[in-house]
Scaffold this motif. Structure first.
Motif, PDB file in Angstrom:
ATOM      1  N   LEU A   1     -25.238  -9.856  15.968  1.00 56.07           N
ATOM      2  CA  LEU A   1     -24.300  -8.762  16.178  1.00 56.07           C
ATOM      3  C   LEU A   1     -24.307  -7.794  14.996  1.00 56.07           C
ATOM      4  O   LEU A   1     -24.463  -8.203  13.846  1.00 56.07           O
ATOM      5  CB  LEU A   1     -22.885  -9.328  16.367  1.00 56.07           C
ATOM      6  CG  LEU A   1     -22.691 -10.196  17.608  1.00 56.07           C
ATOM      7  CD1 LEU A   1     -21.394 -10.984  17.520  1.00 56.07           C
ATOM      8  CD2 LEU A   1     -22.699  -9.323  18.871  1.00 56.07           C
ATOM      9  N   ARG A   2     -24.123  -6.520  15.282  1.00 54.34           N
ATOM     10  CA  ARG A   2     -23.971  -5.507  14.227  1.00 54.34           C
ATOM     11  C   ARG A   2     -22.533  -5.586  13.726  1.00 54.34           C
ATOM     12  O   ARG A   2     -21.595  -5.341  14.484  1.00 54.34           O
ATOM     13  CB  ARG A   2     -24.269  -4.121  14.777  1.00 54.34           C
ATOM     14  CG  ARG A   2     -25.693  -3.918  15.260  1.00 54.34           C
ATOM     15  CD  ARG A   2     -25.852  -2.569  15.948  1.00 54.34           C
ATOM     16  NE  ARG A   2     -24.992  -2.478  17.125  1.00 54.34           N
ATOM     17  CZ  ARG A   2     -24.837  -1.374  17.872  1.00 54.34           C
ATOM     18  NH1 ARG A   2     -25.491  -0.268  17.541  1.00 54.34           N
ATOM     19  NH2 ARG A   2     -24.030  -1.373  18.920  1.00 54.34           N
ATOM     20  N   THR A   3     -22.378  -5.943  12.454  1.00 61.14           N
ATOM     21  CA  THR A   3     -21.028  -6.177  11.942  1.00 61.14           C
ATOM     22  C   THR A   3     -20.978  -5.856  10.460  1.00 61.14           C
ATOM     23  O   THR A   3     -21.999  -5.590   9.815  1.00 61.14           O
ATOM     24  CB  THR A   3     -20.603  -7.641  12.186  1.00 61.14           C
ATOM     25  OG1 THR A   3     -19.207  -7.786  11.909  1.00 61.14           O
ATOM     26  CG2 THR A   3     -21.401  -8.603  11.307  1.00 61.14           C
ATOM     27  N   ALA A   4     -19.771  -5.888   9.891  1.00 62.40           N
ATOM     28  CA  ALA A   4     -19.568  -5.727   8.449  1.00 62.40           C
ATOM     29  C   ALA A   4     -18.240  -6.355   8.088  1.00 62.40           C
ATOM     30  O   ALA A   4     -17.318  -6.423   8.914  1.00 62.40           O
ATOM     31  CB  ALA A   4     -19.584  -4.248   8.048  1.00 62.40           C
ATOM     32  N   ALA A   5     -18.140  -6.842   6.856  1.00 65.32           N
ATOM     33  CA  ALA A   5     -16.876  -7.324   6.302  1.00 65.32           C
ATOM     34  C   ALA A   5     -16.172  -6.132   5.665  1.00 65.32           C
ATOM     35  O   ALA A   5     -16.700  -5.528   4.729  1.00 65.32           O
ATOM     36  CB  ALA A   5     -17.133  -8.418   5.278  1.00 65.32           C
ATOM     37  N   VAL A   6     -14.993  -5.777   6.164  1.00 64.47           N
ATOM     38  CA  VAL A   6     -14.334  -4.534   5.765  1.00 64.47           C
ATOM     39  C   VAL A   6     -12.849  -4.771   5.538  1.00 64.47           C
ATOM     40  O   VAL A   6     -12.322  -5.852   5.789  1.00 64.47           O
ATOM     41  CB  VAL A   6     -14.533  -3.443   6.842  1.00 64.47           C
ATOM     42  CG1 VAL A   6     -16.006  -3.110   7.023  1.00 64.47           C
ATOM     43  CG2 VAL A   6     -13.933  -3.878   8.176  1.00 64.47           C
ATOM     44  N   GLY A   7     -12.161  -3.727   5.064  1.00 63.84           N
ATOM     45  CA  GLY A   7     -10.711  -3.789   4.873  1.00 63.84           C
ATOM     46  C   GLY A   7     -10.347  -3.980   3.433  1.00 63.84           C
ATOM     47  O   GLY A   7     -10.823  -3.260   2.552  1.00 63.84           O
ATOM     48  N   ASN A   8      -9.538  -5.004   3.167  1.00 59.68           N
ATOM     49  CA  ASN A   8      -9.053  -5.279   1.821  1.00 59.68           C
ATOM     50  C   ASN A   8     -10.110  -6.010   0.999  1.00 59.68           C
ATOM     51  O   ASN A   8      -9.804  -6.797   0.121  1.00 59.68           O
ATOM     52  CB  ASN A   8      -7.775  -6.148   1.910  1.00 59.68           C
ATOM     53  CG  ASN A   8      -7.052  -6.262   0.594  1.00 59.68           C
ATOM     54  OD1 ASN A   8      -6.832  -5.276  -0.089  1.00 59.68           O
ATOM     55  ND2 ASN A   8      -6.677  -7.474   0.228  1.00 59.68           N
ATOM     56  N   ILE A   9     -11.347  -5.716   1.271  1.00 57.60           N
ATOM     57  CA  ILE A   9     -12.464  -6.467   0.702  1.00 57.60           C
ATOM     58  C   ILE A   9     -13.378  -5.543  -0.097  1.00 57.60           C
ATOM     59  O   ILE A   9     -14.384  -5.949  -0.647  1.00 57.60           O
ATOM     60  CB  ILE A   9     -13.247  -7.159   1.842  1.00 57.60           C
ATOM     61  CG1 ILE A   9     -14.082  -8.318   1.338  1.00 57.60           C
ATOM     62  CG2 ILE A   9     -14.077  -6.175   2.633  1.00 57.60           C
ATOM     63  CD1 ILE A   9     -14.650  -9.187   2.444  1.00 57.60           C
TER      64      ILE A   9
END
Length: 471
Positions: free
Chosen positions: A142-150
């Motif tokens: 899957l095309r994804t990323a770890a995002v947000g408060n990171i």
């Protein structure tokens, strides 16, 4: 260009990591943008110089006054709800969003299909769990990323050129407070312990903001079986019909749970006939490092991934591929049969409790800024595992007194210094106390700013001191 923002007067509260991107995005959508900021330092002036040529108005040193004509405020997550700016906004009927709320509303920008969000919060373990989740999703193709408060802006993720199938989203209690319309595909609350109470005002308010992550969930609300407060938040949430409560446990899982059986991570939630069947996901040894709290993180990540339809094989492959960030239960070296482990990220008692539970015989290096914490419960729970303790930092006396009350037989070295060089002496003293088979564990239970720039520098100093031992 969305008519929602075109010509609207939007005030962005706070420069920095979230404020500058928010101002740029809103300006690009045709809004009339004013940025207000408490500080007027060199960094703020540099950021203002970046925005003003675009036509953005920037007011430095005045973060409390509501600009005339404001129709919407988009705030940095750390700004307290009690700030005069927000009081004035409430009196004027002006809505307040955070950058997460803005990102949520913009996720279908340019006619693209919005990527679902798999969201994670909790007092400790958020970043590791989100990174594990992203690794699992990538292993599934899957095309994804770890995002947000990171560290990766959600605004950048939803407005950039890269398209995603799904996003792994870390959310803090601050961000959730300012995100009223967020509705995740599935979400997890890893744990709850007192933290940021000066911002939220009470433990109840803190928990309520964490619980916002479950509102409107579509498929799964993942909770910690060992932390009843997280299950209570699921029960209180208003979710989509058919959304399920999914528990994770370090014990044998019941139906609709993920857990551990004979060294295996297993799923009894996303299988046919979960009353009788279970699916092997991975081996405990596939989790890096296989400390109990990190296994719990892996189970939470697996639960969210399985809720999204990811295969068991991808869970296993993603966990095997995952490498944790520095200063999180990081094995530095073995010297004379003693393991030296850097968990400088353990900046509160809840994280340190989990860290101490991972080892049988410990020489504990602790101390720093307590931030109002007390240490009696932590020390009482870990006393039988402690070979010795070396204390550093401004509030070390609080830990020393707790050790005297609950572990009086444990030898304690109290280093009366707060300079950065104290870490070398601390490691040397820990070596003196340790025996082969022990673990010297830096898990300070405190913030680092009394001695170091941040927990990263503290961990680096520990690692360097250990290297000097083995030189």
């Amino acid at each position: 260009m969305p008519s929602e923002f075109s010509g609207k007067h939007v005030t962005v509260a706070g420069l920095g990591v979230s404020g500058v991107p928010a101002a740029k995005v809103l300006h690009g959508l045709g809004a009339r943008v004013t940025v207000v900021n408490d500080g007027d330092d060199e960094r703020a002036r540099t950021q203002a110089a970046e925005l003003e040529p675009l036509g953005v108005t920037v007011r430095l040193g005045d973060g409390d006054t509501l600009p005339e004509g404001t129709e919407l405020i988009v705030t940095a997550p750390g700004w307290k709800p009690t700030k005069p700016l927000f009081t004035a906004a409430g009196q004027a009927g002006v809505p307040v969003w955070g950058d997460v709320e803005l990102a949520w509303r913009l996720r279908g920008l340019n006619g693209r299909k919005p990527a679902p969000w798999l969201a994670v919060t909790g007092t400790n373990g958020k970043t590791t769990t989100v990174q594990m989740l992203a690794s699992i999703l990538k292993a599934a193709g899957l095309r994804t990323a770890a995002v947000g408060n990171i560290g990766v802006s959600l605004l950048d993720a939803v407005t950039g050129e890269q398209e995603y199938d799904v996003l792994a989203v870390e959310l803090s209690s601050y961000q959730l407070h300012w995100a009223p319309s967020l509705r995740a595909h599935s979400a997890a609350v890893l744990n709850l312990a007192p933290d940021h109470l000066d911002w939220h005002g009470s433990m109840e308010a803190y928990a309520a903001d964490k619980g916002r992550i479950y509102e409107g969930n579509h498929v799964a609300c993942v909770y910690n079986v060992a932390d009843k407060a997280t299950e209570d938040l699921v029960r209180a949430a208003d979710v989509e019909e058919g959304c399920r409560a999914i528990g994770f446990t370090l014990g044998t899982p019941g139906p609709s749970q993920l857990g551990v059986v004979e060294g295996l991570l297993v799923d009894r939630a996303f299988v046919e006939d979960r009353q009788k069947n279970a699916q092997e996901l991975a081996e405990v040894s596939d989790v890096n490092p296989p400390a109990p709290h990190n296994i719990a993180n892996a189970l939470a990540a697996a639960g969210l991934a399985r809720a999204f339809g990811v295969s068991a094989a991808a869970v296993r492959d993603g966990l095997r591929a995952f490498t944790p960030d520095a200063h999180r239960i990081a094995h530095v070296a073995d010297v004379d049969g003693v393991a030296y482990v850097d968990d400088s990220k353990a900046t509160n008692t809840h994280a340190t409790e989990a860290s101490l539970a991972a080892y049988e015989s410990i020489v504990w290096i602790a101390g720093g800024l307590a931030k109002g914490a007390t240490f009696d419960e932590l020390v009482a729970g870990a006393a039988k595992r402690l070979r010795g303790a070396v204390l550093i930092g401004a509030d070390r006396a609080l830990i020393r007194e707790a050790l005297a009350r609950h572990a009086p037989e444990v030898p304690v070295v109290d280093l009366d210094r707060t300079d950065t060089g104290a870490m070398l002496q601390a490691v040397q003293e820990a070596r003196r106390l340790a025996r082969p088979g022990d673990t010297v564990l830096l898990a300070p239970a405190c913030a680092s700013m009394d001695m170091f720039t941040n927990y990263n520098q503290r961990g680096d100093a520990f690692a360097q001191a250990v290297r000097e031992l083995g030189a």
